[in-house]
Design an enzyme around this catalytic site. Sequence first.
Site, PDB file in Angstrom:
ATOM      1  N   CYS A  12      24.863  19.413 -11.943  1.00  0.00           N
ATOM      2  CA  CYS A  12      24.396  20.728 -12.386  1.00  0.00           C
ATOM      3  C   CYS A  12      22.869  20.670 -12.428  1.00  0.00           C
ATOM      4  O   CYS A  12      22.276  19.623 -12.159  1.00  0.00           O
ATOM      5  CB  CYS A  12      25.020  21.161 -13.705  1.00  0.00           C
ATOM      6  SG  CYS A  12      24.561  20.206 -15.153  1.00  0.00           S
ATOM      7  N   CYS A  86      23.995  24.288  -8.835  1.00  0.00           N
ATOM      8  CA  CYS A  86      22.731  23.743  -8.333  1.00  0.00           C
ATOM      9  C   CYS A  86      22.316  24.386  -7.014  1.00  0.00           C
ATOM     10  O   CYS A  86      21.236  24.132  -6.510  1.00  0.00           O
ATOM     11  CB  CYS A  86      22.776  22.225  -8.218  1.00  0.00           C
ATOM     12  SG  CYS A  86      23.831  21.569  -6.925  1.00  0.00           S
ATOM     13  N   CYS A  90      21.590  20.885  -3.490  1.00  0.00           N
ATOM     14  CA  CYS A  90      22.526  19.774  -3.377  1.00  0.00           C
ATOM     15  C   CYS A  90      22.671  19.372  -1.919  1.00  0.00           C
ATOM     16  O   CYS A  90      23.049  20.193  -1.083  1.00  0.00           O
ATOM     17  CB  CYS A  90      23.894  20.164  -3.933  1.00  0.00           C
ATOM     18  SG  CYS A  90      23.873  20.507  -5.702  1.00  0.00           S
TER      19      CYS A  90
END
Length: 137
Positions: A12, A86, A90
């Site tokens: 996260c 995110c 990512c």
Amino acid sequence: MTERIPTVLFVCVHNAGRSQMAAGYLRALAGDRVDVLSAGSEPGDRINPVAVAAMAEEGIDIAGSTPKVLTTEAVQESDVVITMGCGDTCPVFPGKRYEDWELDDPAGRPLEEVRPIRDEIKRRVQTLLAQVAPFVQ
């Protein structure tokens, strides 16, 4: 024949709430049958104290955890990558299993609002565990 231990990475933004709670649940439920990692695209300074309190109600201590920065290496070594808001930060590698769990961010919320988020994380972790390590109870 030996079975390989799967690695699950929870990501996260701040690695201070949702991903830490998910990692705490998976560690508690799977024991040494799953390697568990967590990280954040912009890690915070400390774990959210309300997330710590919510998990303590479940008998899981995440107070000693610290937010970690998301690295390419962590993604590469993981079999399953669970993202929680995110976005495009990512990294994506072929051959990995990716899931995006849309969950409210517990940051700044009181305990009574974090409990339902915690409970949804627990439900999702139990489902994930049954898929990645089906013989773990």
